[in-house]
Design an enzyme around this catalytic site. Structure first.
Site, PDB file in Angstrom:
ATOM      1  N   ASP A  98       1.562 -11.377   6.413  1.00  0.00           N
ATOM      2  CA  ASP A  98       2.037 -10.454   5.365  1.00  0.00           C
ATOM      3  C   ASP A  98       3.353  -9.810   5.767  1.00  0.00           C
ATOM      4  OD1 ASP A  98       0.024  -9.369   7.251  1.00  0.00           O
ATOM      5  OD2 ASP A  98       0.610  -7.437   6.420  1.00  0.00           O
ATOM      6  N   ASN A  99       3.783 -10.031   7.008  1.00  0.00           N
ATOM      7  CA  ASN A  99       5.045  -9.449   7.467  1.00  0.00           C
ATOM      8  C   ASN A  99       6.105 -10.525   7.696  1.00  0.00           C
ATOM      9  OD1 ASN A  99       3.926  -6.905   7.381  1.00  0.00           O
ATOM     10  ND2 ASN A  99       3.387  -6.868   9.538  1.00  0.00           N
ATOM     11  N   ASP A 117      -2.754   6.749   2.777  1.00  0.00           N
ATOM     12  CA  ASP A 117      -2.152   7.738   1.869  1.00  0.00           C
ATOM     13  C   ASP A 117      -0.885   7.287   1.149  1.00  0.00           C
ATOM     14  OD1 ASP A 117      -0.412   7.653   3.980  1.00  0.00           O
ATOM     15  OD2 ASP A 117      -0.702   9.739   4.621  1.00  0.00           O
ATOM     16  N   GLY A 118      -0.378   6.112   1.478  1.00  0.00           N
ATOM     17  CA  GLY A 118       0.821   5.649   0.789  1.00  0.00           C
ATOM     18  C   GLY A 118       2.110   6.273   1.291  1.00  0.00           C
ATOM     19  N   ARG A 164      14.493   0.419   0.999  1.00  0.00           N
ATOM     20  CA  ARG A 164      14.940  -0.838   1.587  1.00  0.00           C
ATOM     21  C   ARG A 164      15.350  -1.803   0.495  1.00  0.00           C
ATOM     22  NH1 ARG A 164       9.410  -2.815   4.639  1.00  0.00           N
ATOM     23  NH2 ARG A 164       8.103  -2.952   2.805  1.00  0.00           N
ATOM     24  N   ASP A 200       9.609  -5.535   7.533  1.00  0.00           N
ATOM     25  CA  ASP A 200       8.560  -4.631   7.995  1.00  0.00           C
ATOM     26  C   ASP A 200       8.762  -4.211   9.441  1.00  0.00           C
ATOM     27  OD1 ASP A 200       7.365  -4.350   5.621  1.00  0.00           O
ATOM     28  OD2 ASP A 200       5.408  -5.112   6.211  1.00  0.00           O
ATOM     29  N   GLY A 227       0.809  -1.212   0.000  1.00  0.00           N
ATOM     30  CA  GLY A 227       0.000   0.000   0.000  1.00  0.00           C
ATOM     31  C   GLY A 227       0.843   1.263   0.000  1.00  0.00           C
ATOM     32  N   ARG A 228       2.095   1.121   0.378  1.00  0.00           N
ATOM     33  CA  ARG A 228       2.970   2.302   0.371  1.00  0.00           C
ATOM     34  C   ARG A 228       4.402   1.921   0.042  1.00  0.00           C
ATOM     35  NH1 ARG A 228       3.830   4.019   6.589  1.00  0.00           N
ATOM     36  NH2 ARG A 228       3.599   1.967   7.542  1.00  0.00           N
TER      37      ARG A 228
HETATM   38  P1  AMP Z   1       1.685  -3.062   8.137  1.00  0.00           P
HETATM   39  O1  AMP Z   1       0.835  -3.184   9.356  1.00  0.00           O
HETATM   40  O2  AMP Z   1       2.578  -1.846   8.108  1.00  0.00           O
HETATM   41  O3  AMP Z   1       2.400  -4.310   7.788  1.00  0.00           O
HETATM   42  O4  AMP Z   1       0.658  -2.785   6.946  1.00  0.00           O
HETATM   43  C1  AMP Z   1      -0.412  -3.615   6.613  1.00  0.00           C
HETATM   44  C2  AMP Z   1      -0.966  -3.199   5.280  1.00  0.00           C
HETATM   45  O5  AMP Z   1      -1.376  -1.831   5.308  1.00  0.00           O
HETATM   46  C3  AMP Z   1       0.008  -3.321   4.119  1.00  0.00           C
HETATM   47  O6  AMP Z   1      -0.732  -3.705   2.993  1.00  0.00           O
HETATM   48  C4  AMP Z   1       0.529  -1.921   3.979  1.00  0.00           C
HETATM   49  O7  AMP Z   1       1.012  -1.644   2.689  1.00  0.00           O
HETATM   50  C5  AMP Z   1      -0.714  -1.096   4.290  1.00  0.00           C
HETATM   51  N1  AMP Z   1      -0.394   0.249   4.771  1.00  0.00           N
HETATM   52  C6  AMP Z   1       0.129   0.580   5.972  1.00  0.00           C
HETATM   53  N2  AMP Z   1       0.279   1.923   6.062  1.00  0.00           N
HETATM   54  C7  AMP Z   1      -0.136   2.449   4.896  1.00  0.00           C
HETATM   55  C8  AMP Z   1      -0.232   3.768   4.366  1.00  0.00           C
HETATM   56  N3  AMP Z   1       0.131   4.840   5.059  1.00  0.00           N
HETATM   57  N4  AMP Z   1      -0.715   3.904   3.106  1.00  0.00           N
HETATM   58  C9  AMP Z   1      -1.103   2.852   2.396  1.00  0.00           C
HETATM   59  N5  AMP Z   1      -1.055   1.592   2.830  1.00  0.00           N
HETATM   60  C10 AMP Z   1      -0.580   1.384   4.064  1.00  0.00           C
HETATM   61 MG    MG Z   2       3.492  -4.987   6.407  1.00  0.00          MG
END
Ligand code: AMP
Ligand code: MG
Length: 541
Positions: free
Chosen positions: A293-294, A158-159, A216, A303, A125-126
């Site tokens: 996913d991590n 917001d990515g 990264r 992550d 997502g980002r």
């Molecule tokens: P995470 O908990 O950081 O592993 O994120 C879980 C999911 O949320 C993944 O698909 C990330 O890409 C997405 N994600 C986290 N933060 C953002 C962000 N600010 N914008 C878009 N996608 C996000």
């Molecule tokens: Mg993640």
């Protein structure tokens, strides 16, 4: 954000010697996008993407990209000369404002189990992969920007990424590498010059924060969730293609034509995951969000979000405020969670050829590899001459005492190297306590334990100097304590990023005593005990 007048990267003096290859001499060989099906849509509109493992998307430019820190080792590995860092081109590329020839940016499509529940499609997502670099030495490294703007997988977010979480990811990736823990790496940290709105504690108080982007780097950013998503949708052909690709590109030593390859490959994924978690337990690292996913298919720590480092030894501790109630991802449960996650991966793979035995055998490889790594950790951290049956209780009892008496994990194990088995002296631990009453209450247990430990050492035939040296190579002196990261974040947020490079310099040699750098090896100060960023971390990043 206020900015200091001087850049931390003054242009390098022109040194004589062969000409430096410019950034655009990096050679790209983008196998993932060439060998796996991609999304036919090329806009950044948010969507469910079926039948494809990736979507083409470019980084969204930022206002004022500025390099805040780089990893020398990663520059070297990729063949980028340090003098390039000061160029506008470097900031532009690693801030997401320019692409180099040969790059083919994409966001990956994956799903995941989050906190025990299937969450469906998640995806990058980002994060945006820029391309796969092939180095002169034949190594393959994917470059991925985190926080480079929206992708089809951004859902409602917001990515972008904030400076505080980007500093943490940058520093921890490199710190873990220097500790000898398998990890994704970080090449650069770039401030964007743009503000990002975040509600840090999800309590209705969003505020602007400085934005940043980490580049990264890893041989592969494939996660367990990449395999789970097509399996969940019945896209068996796609899953088969993905497994074949992963084996060819990321596990080239396996015989892709062998009828046993699926089991062999899964078994190795299991072992690598066990090795990784074994290292986490050795150094006192808590990942904090071990969703599927991590978890990396290469067994790399990936992550870095609300992760944390153990100060006072507590197997029940989790840094993640989102997980505070159930503590699913607490320190002492990481091996069990890794096993559970591998079970989800096995379930996804079971749809390929129905035979579950090879997958069960793989899971068994996790268990035996993890047990072996626990034994090794005990032997190494205690500096024993080899493994004996009574050694695990010795470790268990030490840890029980550390927990009860509130003892700093890193300082305690480092001090153990100084135990003289002829005259064991409890005084060597005096700088490792957090609470005087608990220290005093734990004194009899410590004396009894030291007595047993000394007897065990005397019973083995080891040269004391060699033992000490060996212990000092597995019990680090310097780890990225949560409060140390927070201190440099506070400084960077106030406009002075120089603390990031300073701290990284210390963390490059975690096993050496570094005269003059003692302050980085001290136990968590009292002010940091309950402070956000130091003892509790939000997922908001
Ligand atoms: P995470 O908990 O950081 O592993 O994120 C879980 C999911 O949320 C993944 O698909 C990330 O890409 C997405 N994600 C986290 N933060 C953002 C962000 N600010 N914008 C878009 N996608 C996000
Ligand atoms: Mg993640």
């Amino acid at each position: 954000m206020p900015r200091p007048d001087t850049s931390p990267f003054p242009p390098a003096a022109q040194a004589p010697g062969p000409p430096v290859p410019p950034l655009h001499a990096l050679r790209f060989d983008n196998r993932l996008v060439e060998e796996l099906p991609g999304d036919p849509r090329t806009d950044a509109g948010r969507r469910q993407v079926h039948g494809a493992m990736w979507s083409a998307v470019e980084p969204t430019p930022v206002s004022a990209p500025r390099v805040l820190a780089v990893s020398r080792e990663m520059l070297d590995t990729l063949g980028i000369d340090e003098s390039e860092v000061a160029t506008a081109g470097f900031a532009a590329v690693f801030g997401g404002n320019a692409l180099l020839p040969g790059m083919r940016p994409y966001a990956g499509n994956y799903g995941g189990h989050q906190f025990g529940h299937w969450a469906g499609q998640l995806g990058d997502g980002r994060a945006i992969t820029l391309g796969e670099v092939l180095t002169a030495g034949g190594e393959r490294w994917e470059l991925q920007l985190k926080g480079a703007g929206p992708t089809p997988y951004s859902r409602t977010a917001d990515g972008r990424a904030v400076l505080r979480s980007s500093v943490r990811e940058f520093l921890c990736s490199e710190a873990m590498h220097h500790l000898g823990v398998p990890t994704t790496r970080a090449l650069s940290l770039v401030g964007t010059g743009d503000a990002v709105m975040r509600d840090m504690f999800y309590d209705g108080h969003p505020a602007p924060e400085p934005g940043a982007i980490v580049c990264r780097v890893a041989p592969s950013f494939l996660r367990f969730g990449h395999f789970e998503l097509p399996a969940s949708r019945g896209e068996t052909g796609l899953l088969q293609q993905l497994v074949g690709f992963c084996i060819r590109r990321d596990y080239p030593h396996l015989d892709a034509a062998s009828p046993h390859v699926l089991g062999d490959w899964f078994g190795e994924v299991c072992e690598r995951t066990a090795v990784m978690v074994g290292h986490w337990m050795r150094v006192g690292f808590v990942h904090g969000v071990m969703n599927t996913d991590n978890l990396s298919i290469l067994g790399l720590t990936i992550d870095y979000g609300p992760y944390g480092w153990i100060d006072n030894f507590d197997p029940d501790w989790t840094p993640n405020t989102t997980d505070a109630q159930h503590r699913r991802y607490r320190f002492g449960q990481q091996a069990a969670v890794a096993y559970w996650n591998l079970g989800r991966l096995a379930a996804a793979l079971a749809s390929l050829d129905g035979a579950v035995e090879p997958l069960q055998a793989g899971l068994a490889r996790f268990v035996s590899r993890y047990e072996a790594s626990e034994r090794q950790t005990t032997t190494d951290k205690l500096g024993l001459d080899g493994w004996r049956d009574g050694d695990q209780p010795l470790m268990d009892d030490l840890q029980a005492w550390m927990h009860e008496a509130e003892v700093d994990m890193t300082l305690c194990f480092r001090a153990l190297a100084d135990v003289d088995p002829q005259v064991p002296d409890a005084g060597i631990f005096q700088h490792a306590f957090y609470d005087e009453a608990r220290r005093d209450a734990g004194r009899p247990a410590l004396d009894a334990w030291l007595h047993r430990y000394a007897a065990r050492l005397l019973d083995g035939a080891q040269d004391p100097t060699a033992r000490r040296e060996r212990m000092r190579r597995v019990n680090p002196r310097y780890v990225l304590r949560n409060y140390l990261a927070q201190e440099v974040i506070d400084r960077a947020t106030a406009g002075d990023p120089s603390g990031i490079a300073e701290l990284l310099e210390v963390l490059r040699r975690p096993y050496d005593d570094q005269p003059g750098n003692e302050r980085f090896a001290q136990r968590r100060p009292d002010w940091a005990r309950e402070r956000a960023g130091c003892s509790m971390l939000s997922c908001s990043s």
